[in-house]
Design a protein around this motif. Sequence first.
Motif, PDB file in Angstrom:
ATOM      1  N   HIS A 156       0.858  -1.196   0.000  1.00  0.00           N
ATOM      2  CA  HIS A 156       0.000   0.000   0.000  1.00  0.00           C
ATOM      3  C   HIS A 156       0.888   1.238   0.000  1.00  0.00           C
ATOM      4  N   LEU A 157       0.572   2.162  -0.918  1.00  0.00           N
ATOM      5  CA  LEU A 157       1.257   3.444  -0.928  1.00  0.00           C
ATOM      6  C   LEU A 157       0.997   4.173   0.384  1.00  0.00           C
ATOM      7  N   ARG A 158       1.990   4.933   0.850  1.00  0.00           N
ATOM      8  CA  ARG A 158       1.833   5.678   2.093  1.00  0.00           C
ATOM      9  C   ARG A 158       1.883   7.178   1.813  1.00  0.00           C
ATOM     10  N   PRO A 159       1.072   7.962   2.512  1.00  0.00           N
ATOM     11  CA  PRO A 159       1.088   9.423   2.328  1.00  0.00           C
ATOM     12  C   PRO A 159       2.406  10.021   2.795  1.00  0.00           C
ATOM     13  N   ILE A 160       2.739  11.185   2.265  1.00  0.00           N
ATOM     14  CA  ILE A 160       4.025  11.818   2.566  1.00  0.00           C
ATOM     15  C   ILE A 160       4.162  12.132   4.045  1.00  0.00           C
ATOM     16  N   GLN A 161       3.038  12.290   4.749  1.00  0.00           N
ATOM     17  CA  GLN A 161       3.105  12.542   6.187  1.00  0.00           C
ATOM     18  C   GLN A 161       3.701  11.363   6.943  1.00  0.00           C
ATOM     19  N   GLU A 162       3.638  10.175   6.357  1.00  0.00           N
ATOM     20  CA  GLU A 162       4.194   8.975   6.975  1.00  0.00           C
ATOM     21  C   GLU A 162       5.566   8.610   6.438  1.00  0.00           C
ATOM     22  N   MET A 163       5.751   8.783   5.125  1.00  0.00           N
ATOM     23  CA  MET A 163       6.944   8.237   4.496  1.00  0.00           C
ATOM     24  C   MET A 163       7.233   8.961   3.191  1.00  0.00           C
ATOM     25  N   ALA A 164       8.499   9.226   2.939  1.00  0.00           N
ATOM     26  CA  ALA A 164       8.902   9.923   1.722  1.00  0.00           C
ATOM     27  C   ALA A 164       9.252   8.927   0.626  1.00  0.00           C
ATOM     28  N   ALA A 165       9.349   9.431  -0.594  1.00  0.00           N
ATOM     29  CA  ALA A 165       9.786   8.593  -1.709  1.00  0.00           C
ATOM     30  C   ALA A 165      11.175   8.039  -1.418  1.00  0.00           C
ATOM     31  N   GLY A 166      11.409   6.797  -1.824  1.00  0.00           N
ATOM     32  CA  GLY A 166      12.700   6.161  -1.568  1.00  0.00           C
ATOM     33  C   GLY A 166      12.785   5.489  -0.216  1.00  0.00           C
ATOM     34  N   GLU A 167      11.690   5.506   0.560  1.00  0.00           N
ATOM     35  CA  GLU A 167      11.638   4.857   1.864  1.00  0.00           C
ATOM     36  C   GLU A 167      10.547   3.779   1.853  1.00  0.00           C
ATOM     37  N   ALA A 168      10.673   2.825   2.755  1.00  0.00           N
ATOM     38  CA  ALA A 168       9.655   1.779   2.849  1.00  0.00           C
ATOM     39  C   ALA A 168       9.704   1.149   4.228  1.00  0.00           C
ATOM     40  N   GLY A 349      -3.177  13.510  -0.103  1.00  0.00           N
ATOM     41  CA  GLY A 349      -3.477  12.431   0.818  1.00  0.00           C
ATOM     42  C   GLY A 349      -4.276  11.342   0.135  1.00  0.00           C
ATOM     43  N   LEU A 350      -4.323  10.172   0.751  1.00  0.00           N
ATOM     44  CA  LEU A 350      -5.128   9.080   0.238  1.00  0.00           C
ATOM     45  C   LEU A 350      -6.601   9.483   0.197  1.00  0.00           C
ATOM     46  N   HIS A 351      -7.284   9.090  -0.856  1.00  0.00           N
ATOM     47  CA  HIS A 351      -8.705   9.361  -1.098  1.00  0.00           C
ATOM     48  C   HIS A 351      -8.971  10.807  -1.493  1.00  0.00           C
ATOM     49  N   HIS A 352      -7.939  11.636  -1.620  1.00  0.00           N
ATOM     50  CA  HIS A 352      -8.146  12.969  -2.188  1.00  0.00           C
ATOM     51  C   HIS A 352      -8.369  12.800  -3.691  1.00  0.00           C
ATOM     52  N   PRO A 353      -9.348  13.507  -4.272  1.00  0.00           N
ATOM     53  CA  PRO A 353      -9.644  13.278  -5.702  1.00  0.00           C
ATOM     54  C   PRO A 353      -8.476  13.559  -6.626  1.00  0.00           C
ATOM     55  N   HIS A 354      -7.500  14.359  -6.161  1.00  0.00           N
ATOM     56  CA  HIS A 354      -6.340  14.667  -7.002  1.00  0.00           C
ATOM     57  C   HIS A 354      -5.057  14.107  -6.386  1.00  0.00           C
ATOM     58  N   MET A 355      -5.165  12.932  -5.779  1.00  0.00           N
ATOM     59  CA  MET A 355      -3.991  12.298  -5.194  1.00  0.00           C
ATOM     60  C   MET A 355      -2.904  12.091  -6.254  1.00  0.00           C
ATOM     61  N   ARG A 356      -1.665  12.415  -5.872  1.00  0.00           N
ATOM     62  CA  ARG A 356      -0.518  12.246  -6.768  1.00  0.00           C
ATOM     63  C   ARG A 356       0.625  11.593  -5.994  1.00  0.00           C
ATOM     64  N   PHE A 357       1.532  10.929  -6.716  1.00  0.00           N
ATOM     65  CA  PHE A 357       2.693  10.329  -6.069  1.00  0.00           C
ATOM     66  C   PHE A 357       3.827  10.214  -7.073  1.00  0.00           C
ATOM     67  N   ASP A 358       5.031   9.994  -6.573  1.00  0.00           N
ATOM     68  CA  ASP A 358       6.224   9.813  -7.401  1.00  0.00           C
ATOM     69  C   ASP A 358       6.177   8.422  -8.042  1.00  0.00           C
ATOM     70  N   ARG A 359       6.008   8.386  -9.349  1.00  0.00           N
ATOM     71  CA  ARG A 359       5.794   7.115 -10.027  1.00  0.00           C
ATOM     72  C   ARG A 359       7.040   6.225 -10.065  1.00  0.00           C
ATOM     73  N   THR A 360       8.201   6.771  -9.770  1.00  0.00           N
ATOM     74  CA  THR A 360       9.371   5.890  -9.726  1.00  0.00           C
ATOM     75  C   THR A 360       9.245   4.872  -8.596  1.00  0.00           C
TER      76      THR A 360
END
Length: 386
Positions: A156-168, A349-360
């Motif tokens: 599951h993708l995580r919102p930036i408030q929890e985790m940044a790109a390149g982290e897991a 954020g998750l469930h925001h109609p314009h949710m975006r994320f780093d596709r890499t």
Amino acid sequence: MTTALPLKETLAAREAQVYRTFDHLHTHPETSWNEWETTRYLAERMRALGLRVTTFDDCTGLVAEWGEGKPVVGLRTDIDALWQEVDGVWRANHSCGHDAHMTIVLEAVETLIASGYQPQGTVKILFQPAEEKGEGALKLVEKGVVDDIDFLYGVHLRPIQEMAAGEAGPAIYNGAAMFMTGEITGVSAHGARPHLGVNAIEVAGAILNGLGQVHTNPMVPATVKMTMLQAGGDSYNIIPDKARFALDLRAQTNHAMEELTARVRQVIDGAAAMFGADISVTTGSQMVAAEVDEEARRLMEQAIVDVLGAEHLRPAPVSPGAEDFHFYTVQRPHIKATMLALGCDLTPGLHHPHMRFDRTALLAGAEILARVVVRTFAHLHGEQST
């Protein structure tokens, strides 16, 4: 010793295909139990790889299998979209990341196959419908398709408030959730003679006040709130005898949810007795809290370190959000399971109609899931994975 696999190189060569897969899924969203075209597309992709595919006459979703015999290592992705307003238009929309989850699982399997990997057992891929309704996992459990699974992994993708790109993180500790609806039946009367009636609004008010006095163990997050109340009509001089309400219950553990539910029912029963009203309560959709297996968690942690490095491994997030993935382990306790928490700079954020994320992050997620499959089979056969 498991032969080293060129997973990163294979993914890099397939990068354009990964993004094409995501773009297709993102632009063809379908809501829960309506994912017929999504099911068809996924089945075609799996059959093209030579996998055995099982679809269902009575519902969407599918299961694909690769390899033979035991042990069985599973990958699961949700496939449904939300129904929400986007720029003034109501439509299906992938704002929870299920398009990304499908892409990651698809590409993990395709990358393993393209890298020449042969599982020492069976890889079983669950393309699960209706996660947003909390019903899809239970449907697959009912069909018996998870009974032979030993280890099961999700993402599951995580919102930036929890985790940044390149982290897991190696797990997601989702909480339990439950919805209740109720109908209050009192006695209608003239507004000038309230003593002759039982005001359903006053009964609802007593329930609302009582919910504020519900206290559970403060060390375990738990909350209940009234989220809908309807009563009365256009004649303002009538004591209303009917009211409908809805409650949203959340708890971080399944035990805490049991305690919270019992306390809420005590409040409702007390209000009914105090006013002499009849209150019928129906339990609606519910989700169980995460039951994370430590063995699966450690294997996922190792896979994350393989791909991102130890410096980018993050603690497993604790989330009040619910996820029906956890029904698999609660309903079938023999399954050892965990979910990959994938950082991707997800905003707003998750469930925001314009949710975006780093596709890499799609590439990293696919490699992590591919590597945890390899590590799990090696672990089960007493080998070292590389």
